[in-house]
Design a protein around this motif. Structure first.
Motif: not given
Lengths: 161, 201
Positions: A140-161
Motif C-alpha cells: 500500500k502507498r499514500k501520496f499527498v501534495e500539501r503541507e502536513l500538520h500534527a497527526g497527519d503522518l500518523e494517519k497516513l502510516i495507519a492507512e498503509v498498514q
C-alpha cells in the motif's frame, strides 16, 4: 620520524576518501532512491519532497524529525529538490547542518522534472511540499501534495498498514 | 428503496472515478472577470482580436515564480502583439499568504514593470475552475469560433534554474504551433513549483 610517514600518508588518504564519500552519498538519482526505498521491506517508508526555498516545507520539517526520532519501525527520507532551481549543493548541506537535521537527507540529482515527476506519483503536479508513504509488506502507498500538520503522518502510516 | 440505494451507490462510484477537477486539454474555458492591479476588471472577452491567450497562475512569493519572472515578461513581449496576450492570475489566498495581498500585487507589478494584467482572485474560484495546482502553472488557450479552448497545460520550459539551458520551451513551442494552425505536440507537462496557498476549507 621517517618510519611514520607511510602510516600518516595512509591516514591522510583514508580521511580524504572518507570525506569524499561523505559528500557524495547524499546526491542521488531517482532510480537509486527508488531502489533504496524498495530495499527496506521491514520498515514503513516515509519520503518527503522539499526544498530550502519552500516555506511550508520548512514549517512541516519538525513533524518528520519527530517521526524519525520516535518510530523505529519507520524510515524517514527528506528528499531535497533544491538542485531544480539552484545547482549549488553546498547551500542544501549548509542548511541541513545549521538546522541540525537528524533524518536522512537526500539531494535529488535530476534534470527536466517533466521526465520524472510521474515516476514518483502520477497524481503529483510537482508542487512542494509532497509526501509519499509506502509499506513494502502490504504494497500500500499514500501520496499527498500539501503541507502536513500534527497527526497527519500518523494517519497516513495507519492507512498503509 | 433498493433502486434509490443503487442509484446512490452509482453516483458515489462515478464521483470516485472522476476525482480530478479543472480543465483538461480540449476543454472549453468559461470566461471570468477579475480585478487587475490597475483596479479595472479583466475578462477574456476583453481581448476581442485575440487568437488565444497565455494564462499564467503566478504569485509574488514563490521562488520558482521569481525565477521565471523575466521569462513571463518575455513571453508577453513576444506573443501579445501576435494575438496571444499573457494574463497572470494570482491564485494564492492573501489570508494564508499575506505577501500576495492586492496591495502587494500592485507594487510587485509596478516594480517588475508588468505590461500585462496581473489579476487578483481572493475567492480562488478561477484557479479552482482551471484546476491550477502550483505556481507558476500555465494554460495556453486557443480561440475556437466564439469560445476559448485549452491547448496546453503545464510548465514554461524544462529548466527552472537557467532559461539559457532549457532544451524545451513548452509554452513558446505550443503558441508557435497554434499560430501556424498546427496541433500542439506537447500538450501537458509538469514542473517543480509552489503549492497554491488555498484557504482552509
Amino acid at each position: 620520524m621517517k618510519s611514520h610517514q607511510p602510516q600518516l600518508l595512509a591516514l591522510f588518504i583514508l580521511l580524504i576518501a572518507g570525506s569524499a564519500i561523505g559528500q557524495t552519498k547524499d546526491l542521488m538519482h531517482l532510480a537509486q532512491l527508488q531502489e533504496q526505498i524498495k530495499g527496506e521491506g521491514d520498515k514503513i517508508q516515509v519520503v518527503n519532497f522539499w526544498a530550502t526555498w519552500c516555506a511550508p516545507c520548512i514549517k512541516e520539517l519538525p513533524l518528520f524529525e519527530k517521526l524519525n526520532d520516535d518510530r523505529k519501525d519507520v524510515k524517514v527520507r527528506l528528499v531535497s529538490l533544491d538542485l531544480d532551481l539552484d545547482p549549488n549543493v553546498e547551500k542544501v548541506r549548509g542548511f541541513v547542518k545549521r538546522k541540525k537535521i537528524r533524518s536522512e537527507v537526500i539531494i535529488l540529482d535530476e534534470k527536466n522534472p517533466n521526465s520524472w515527476i510521474d515516476k514518483v506519483d502520477k497524481d503529483w503536479s510537482g508542487a512542494l511540499p509532497a509526501t509519499l508513504v509506502i509499506n513494502n509488506k502490504t504494497g500500500k502507498r499514500k501520496f499527498v501534495e500539501r503541507e502536513l500538520h500534527a497527526g497527519d503522518l500518523e494517519k497516513l502510516i495507519a492507512e498503509v498498514q | 428503496m433498493k433502486r434509490v440505494i443503487f442509484a446512490l451507490i452509482a453516483v458515489v462510484m462515478l464521483g470516485a472515478a472522476t476525482p480530478k477537477n479543472g480543465y483538461e486539454v480540449g476543454d472549453t474555458v468559461t470566461d471570468f472577470s477579475l480585478k487587475n492591479v490597475d483596479g479595472k476588471m479583466v475578462s477574456l472577452a476583453d481581448f476581442k482580436d485575440a487568437k488565444g491567450a497565455i494564462i499564467v497562475f503566478d504569485c509574488n512569493t514563490c521562488p520558482v515564480s521569481k525565477k521565471y519572472n523575466e521569462r513571463i515578461i518575455a513571453l508577453n513581449e513576444k506573443f501579445a502583439s501576435k494575438g496571444f496576450p499573457l494574463i497572470a492570475i494570482n491564485p494564492n489566498s492573501p489570508e494564508v499568504s499575506s505577501g500576495d495581498s492586492f496591495e502587494a500585487m500592485v507594487s510587485y507589478a509596478k516594480n517588475k514593470g508588468y505590461r500585462f494584467p496581473y489579476l487578483y482572485d481572493a475567492s480562488q474560484a478561477v484557479p479552482t475552475q482551471f484546476g491550477a495546482t502550483n505556481t507558476p502553472h500555465v494554460f495556453v488557450l486557443a480561440k475556437d469560433g466564439a469560445s476559448m479552448k485549452v491547448a496546453y497545460i503545464g510548465a514554461i520550459d524544462d529548466n527552472a534554474s537557467s532559461a539559457a539551458d532549457a532544451t524545451h520551451r513548452y509554452v513558446e513551442e505550443a503558441v508557435n504551433e497554434l499560430m501556424q494552425g498546427k496541433q500542439v505536440t506537447t500538450k501537458k507537462t509538469k514542473a517543480i513549483g509552489c503549492t497554491i496557498k488555498w484557504k482552509a476549507s
